[in-house]
Design an enzyme around this catalytic site. Structure first.
Site, PDB file in Angstrom:
ATOM      1  N   ARG A  41       0.865  -1.185   0.000  1.00  0.00           N
ATOM      2  CA  ARG A  41       0.000   0.000   0.000  1.00  0.00           C
ATOM      3  C   ARG A  41       0.897   1.229   0.000  1.00  0.00           C
ATOM      4  O   ARG A  41       1.598   1.505   0.964  1.00  0.00           O
ATOM      5  CB  ARG A  41      -0.889  -0.004   1.240  1.00  0.00           C
ATOM      6  N   GLU A  43       0.632   4.528   0.176  1.00  0.00           N
ATOM      7  CA  GLU A  43       0.547   5.610   1.147  1.00  0.00           C
ATOM      8  C   GLU A  43       1.057   5.210   2.521  1.00  0.00           C
ATOM      9  O   GLU A  43       1.400   6.064   3.350  1.00  0.00           O
ATOM     10  CB  GLU A  43      -0.895   6.106   1.254  1.00  0.00           C
ATOM     11  N   ASP A  44       1.120   3.906   2.782  1.00  0.00           N
ATOM     12  CA  ASP A  44       1.601   3.424   4.078  1.00  0.00           C
ATOM     13  C   ASP A  44       3.118   3.261   4.119  1.00  0.00           C
ATOM     14  O   ASP A  44       3.768   3.576   5.128  1.00  0.00           O
ATOM     15  CB  ASP A  44       0.952   2.086   4.424  1.00  0.00           C
ATOM     16  N   GLU A 108      -4.453  -7.505  -6.704  1.00  0.00           N
ATOM     17  CA  GLU A 108      -3.098  -8.026  -6.875  1.00  0.00           C
ATOM     18  C   GLU A 108      -2.922  -9.331  -6.126  1.00  0.00           C
ATOM     19  O   GLU A 108      -2.379 -10.320  -6.648  1.00  0.00           O
ATOM     20  CB  GLU A 108      -2.070  -7.014  -6.330  1.00  0.00           C
TER      21      GLU A 108
END
Length: 1050
Positions: A41, A43-44, A108
């Site tokens: 992810r 943004e993490d 995914e």
């Protein structure tokens, strides 16, 4: 990462969780584009954990696919992303708090497990800031994320079914034992993860299959047994055996099978050659470069290299191979007699392999064991022979007895089998019998007799070609070899192809179309030359070593056999070695003579009138023998010599193409070249006593290159060169007299020179003009009308302004360095169109020069761009920077479409990186230790195939600070560099650029150091270049680019 890793059965459809005892294993396929696919992810973790993980993977040589923002998100997985997943050998899933909120990540993950159904492979979960139970039971943030998905898709049955597959995929992933980061040190956890990936990946190097390397598997097993991989010590093992027996093949086969188990690995090819060329430092650089995966390593001395190896490889588990060691000194590469430094500093489990024909070298070095490579077993020898002689795996009928006798003679020698087998392919039975008779006559001799078989079948002209290549021209450019062989009358187009067909030479496309000959075949050719009279080199047809030339000339006898003397270049003379030149006077049929840095004594009364190539660096006499008739000369180069004049009067020179008299500091008279009508280039650089050009130069209608650099006393008269209507490259750098007392004469000299450059002059076709350091106070307007001009060097002059250059659309290089009075930058070309023909060096060295000593320009590399440095009087700096940057970008765009290799690099005033490089990262000042070359690293682009990246554009703000640099030049400047990459490459690797390129561009090599203050780069595609050229400083309106910023060092 915990041991005993478990995983849900990847071959089962997404449904009830099924637990297996082992991680998913995968058999590698040549179709895989990536080693690792990382799902995360953005943004993490993009700017922290995942970024660090990608960095460590890269340093470990692992090719990882990175799904970044440049891929358009949607309801379905993009084709390029799907291809990347299917083309990866191992999957890493970084589970963070917001992972489950991304439908993209979840799709995914499902696709990853779908791929594992059809082709099992490892899946490694990393629990970054979530507990495995949170993922498995989908509680907390994961529960909230799925509630949002279900609310969003509640009226879409198909999407709701997809949500269930996401849940099952996460539960399945959570059942795999992975790495729980939590509050543990991230660097330690990443190191463990990378090692786990390495352990699970099979070698990414192609395994050498049994059906291509006959008999290799048993040898690899035997070598492995004496390497004792079960012991955790540092073990040094030697591989020995006769030439061509397969030592290197065995070492490389083992290396490719086990190197993935070592973070530090190194295979140094041809230690002997590296040591000969660059001594111990060359080997140290190879060792450090390969083990640390660094493309460029700068070492100042052996002591520094020793310290670097000690510090960087201390306690490291490494696999190191030294191939083709033929002297004990080649293993003594560390200072202070630290011959065992590697054994003492490497960590447990390390293995060092030394390959040498000489077993005594291995014993002296103190290896733990020696593996002696023996001949192929009978069945393996038959198989290898059949593949070369019949192109099948069995012996054709009627050939059994002959094949058996041939194999008995070669005794399992792989190279001999391949060479003889290839020479017999397609031959009749009677021809086979003839070959066998030849073998019988030499039955008791060594491998040279075996390799000789292909030679004795050659026609005489092909034999002579073979001997010339073996003695002189191995690894030379093919076109140069053809030119020399053509002069020799050896029909190169035909003979080279015959030798290739006979497996006696190969054509190396990777190395720029060079001719390569195996070292054993080189030995064969030289052995054949010596056989005429082993102890009397004066009777040989060719000489290639100083010792043999010394011995031959000591006889002072006449000879009709000797046709070629080509000695390998060395930088330093041997003060104790002197060769008598008298013997050269008695060589009747000498056609090639190339000597450099050799001490000669005695007199030289004559030279062979059959000479076609006379290259003598350091010629010790004041003139050539008057009796010498140079009518066959193609190349005459007598550089760095004591010569004052070549000869008296005029000589017939109908074939002469190249005349080089550079750095002949005593030369007072240029030869009459009135009859050298085929002359193509003249190099008189550094002839400081030369005062005038011979008027005959004006008749040279084919002269393309004229170099008069630093001919400080030379007065250039316009009528000398006005007739040179083929002249394309003119260098008159440093020809003006600087002494103020001679200012009036100097001005006339300058005016004479520039008057030749009007648009109506034949010289208006000049492609390159170097007027640097000519003390010019004015540049006439018609310089801007030389429409063919491609390169213009005005460095070190005293003009205030330049004429308008906007119409010079062929111009690709302009140097204005150290123009102290320059105030105004002119209008630069409005467009740039580079020539279509490949670049030819301005003043190439002799074609007889060893390829090992060619400069970058001589192998076809040159810089393109704008150099403005040391111009303290410039006004309107901001406008100057804008104008300069615009043209520099224009050059980058032009070079992309150019067939010749030009390296776009510009240095211009500026202290701020242009806005087109702006991104969310801030650039910062950096520092680094003195005398250490900074290497600017560039990460691979994200999703290279999707964006069709063609290169990387780098911008550096730097300052030079040294006592030899004037204070007014010690200000900020901008270095703009572009490096192209092939669109056909499956992967675009990381790259880097040494900052000493800046010093090279400015001529401050080993003098000053470039202190880099800021650095940014961006990957660009073809459309980007067009946009850059049009908008210059404007930001792109499309997607963001990844920008790298160097962080402060220390």
């Amino acid at each position: 990462m915990s041991e005993g890793m478990t995983v849900s059965d990847p071959t089962a459809p997404i449904g009830p969780s099924v637990v297996s005892d082992a991680i998913i294993h995968h058999t590698p396929s040549s179709s895989h584009s990536y080693d690792v696919f990382v799902s995360f992810r953005g943004e993490d973790t993009r700017n922290n954990f995942t970024s660090f993980l990608f960095g460590d993977l890269h340093r470990a040589g692992i090719v990882a696919f990175r799904d970044d923002e440049c891929i358009k998100k949607g309801d379905f997985i993009a084709p390029e992303l799907l291809q990347a997943i299917q083309g990866s050998r191992l999957f890493v899933v970084v589970l963070s708090k917001n992972y489950a909120s991304s439908t993209w990540c979840l799709r995914e993950l499902v696709e990853i497990f779908n791929c594992c159904e059809t082709s099992p492979r490892p899946v490694i979960p990393i629990f970054y800031d979530v507990e495995p139970t949170t993922v498995r039971n989908q509680k907390g943030c994961y529960e909230k994320a799925f509630a949002e998905h279900e609310n969003r898709f509640r009226e879409d049955k198909v999407k709701m079914e997809e949500v269930q597959r996401w849940k099952e995929a996460l539960r399945k992933l959570a059942n795999i034992s992975g790495s729980d980061i939590g509050n543990k040190p991230q660097n330690e956890q990443i190191e463990k993860i990378v090692q786990e990936i390495i352990n699970n990946l099979r070698p990414k190097f192609l395994n050498l299959p049994r059906d291509q390397l006959v008999g290799i598997e048993d040898r690899v097993q035997d070598l492995g047994n004496i390497l004792r991989f079960d012991l955790n010590d540092v073990r040094v093992v030697g591989i020995s055996g006769m030439g061509g027996i397969g030592k290197t093949t065995l070492a490389r086969a083992l290396y490719e099978r086990i190197c993935h188990q070592y973070k530090y690995r190194c295979f140094i090819d041809d230690v002997s050659k590296i040591f000969l060329d660059s001594r111990s430092m060359g080997l140290q650089k190879q060792l450090i470069s390969q083990t640390l995966n660094e493309k460029s390593v700068k070492i100042c001395n052996v002591t520094e290299g020793t310290c670097l190896v000690q510090s960087k490889l201390n306690n490291a588990k490494a696999l190191i191979v030294f191939d083709n060691v033929d002297q004990v000194q080649q293993l003594r590469i560390f200072s202070g007699n630290r011959d065992n430094l590697l054994r003492e500093c490497l960590g447990g489990g390390s293995r060092i392999i030394i390959v040498s024909r000489d077993e005594q070298i291995l014993k002296i070095h103190g290896v733990d064991d020696i593996y002696q490579v023996g001949p192929l077993e009978r069945n393996d020898a038959i198989q290898l022979f059949c593949r070369n002689a019949f192109k099948v795996n069995y012996i054709l009928s009627d050939y059994e007895k002959l094949a058996d006798k041939i194999l008995s003679h070669v005794e399992g020698h792989p190279l001999a089998i391949e060479t003889i087998g290839s020479s017999l392919f397609g031959r009749s039975l009677s021809q086979w019998k003839s070959v066998l008779e030849g073998l019988k006559e030499n039955k008791s001799k060594n491998i040279m007799d075996i390799l000789r078989i292909s030679y004795i079948q050659l026609e005489e002209k092909y034999k002579q070609t073979f001997l010339d290549i073996a003695c002189f021209f191995n690894s030379y450019d093919e076109e140069c070899v053809k030119e020399i062989l053509n002069f020799r009358g050896f029909h190169p187009e035909d003979s080279i192809q015959v030798l290739i067909d006979k497996s006696l030479i190969t054509r190396d496309f990777y190395d720029g179309m060079t001719i390569k000959m195996h070292s054993l075949l080189v030995d064969l050719g030289r052995c054949i030359v010596r056989e005429v009279s082993p102890k009397e080199p004066i009777k040989w047809s060719r000489l290639w070593t100083r010792k043999d030339l010394h011995d031959a000339m000591s006889e002072n006898e006449a000879t009709r056999n000797l046709e070629a003397i080509v000695l390998r270049w060395v930088y330093k003379r041997d003060a104790d070695e002197t060769i008598k030149a008298d013997g050269l006077s008695k060589i009747k049929h000498l056609k090639l003579l190339y000597v450099a840095n050799v001490n000669f004594s005695g007199s030289l009364s004559h030279l062979s009138n059959e000479l076609g190539y006379l290259v003598w660096f350091g010629y010790p006499y004041e003139c050539l023998p008057q009796s010498f008739q140079p009518h066959k000369l193609v190349e005459l180069i007598i550089s760095k010599s004591s010569i004052k004049r070549l000869w008296e009067g005029t000589k017939s020179l109908p074939n002469l193409k190249h005349l080089g008299l550079s750095f002949c500091k005593s030369l007072v008279e240029m030869p009459d070249v009135g009859e050298a009508l085929n002359l193509e280039w003249i190099n008189l650089e550094g002839c400081v006593q030369l005062q005038k050009l011979n008027p005959s130069i004006g008749s040279l209608r084919k002269l393309v290159r004229l170099n008069l650099k630093d001919c400080k006393k030379l007065v250039i008269l316009s009528n000398n060169i006005l007739g040179l209507n083929s002249l394309k490259y003119l260098v008159v750098s440093g020809c003006s007299i600087i002494d103020s007392k001679c200012l009036q004469d100097e001005t006339r000299n300058t005016e004479q020179l520039i008057s030749c450059l009007s648009p109506s002059s034949p010289l208006s076709c000049l492609c390159e003009l170097d007027l640097s350091f000519c003390n010019l106070v004015e540049i006439p307007d018609y310089i801007g009308k030389l429409s063919c001009l491609e390169r213009l060097n005005l460095e070190g002059n005293n003009f205030v302004k330049l004429p308008n250059l906007k119409d010079l659309w062929r111009l690709s290089f302009l140097k204005l360095q150290d123009c102290k009075r320059l105030k105004y930058l002119p209008d630069l070309p409005s467009r740039t169109v580079l020539p279509s023909e490949p670049f030819i060096p301005r003043f190439p060295s002799s074609i007889l020069d060893s390829p090992d000593f060619l400069t970058e320009e001589e192998i076809g590399i040159r810089f393109a761009g704008l150099i403005i440095f040391g111009c303290p009087e410039l006004v309107e700096i901001e406008q100057c920077t804008t104008k300069s940057f615009s043209w520099a970008i224009q050059i980058v765009e032009a070079t992309y479409h150019h067939v010749a290799y030009q390296l776009p690099q510009s240095i211009i005033p500026g202290s701020q990186i242009p806005s087109l490089f702006d991104d969310e990262f801030e650039n910062v000042d950096i520092g680094y230790p003195d005398e250490e070359c900074l290497y600017l690293l560039v990460d691979p682009p994200p999703v290279p195939h999707d964006n069709n990246f063609i290169g990387v554009l780098c911008c550096v703000i730097f300052r030079l600070d040294h006592e030899e640099i004037p204070m007014d030049s010690r200000r900020d400047h901008m270095w703009l560099h572009y490096e192209g990459v092939s669109m056909d490459e499956r992967d675009i690797p990381a790259c880097g650029f040494p900052c000493d390129w800046i010093e090279s561009l400015l001529g401050y090599n080993n003098i000053a150091t470039a202190y880099v203050k800021k650095f940014k780069y961006r990957w660009v595609n073809e459309q980007d270049l067009i946009n850059l050229k049009m908008t210059h400083f404007s930001n792109f309106t499309g997607r963001k680019r990844k920008i790298s910023v160097i962080e402060e060092n220390g």
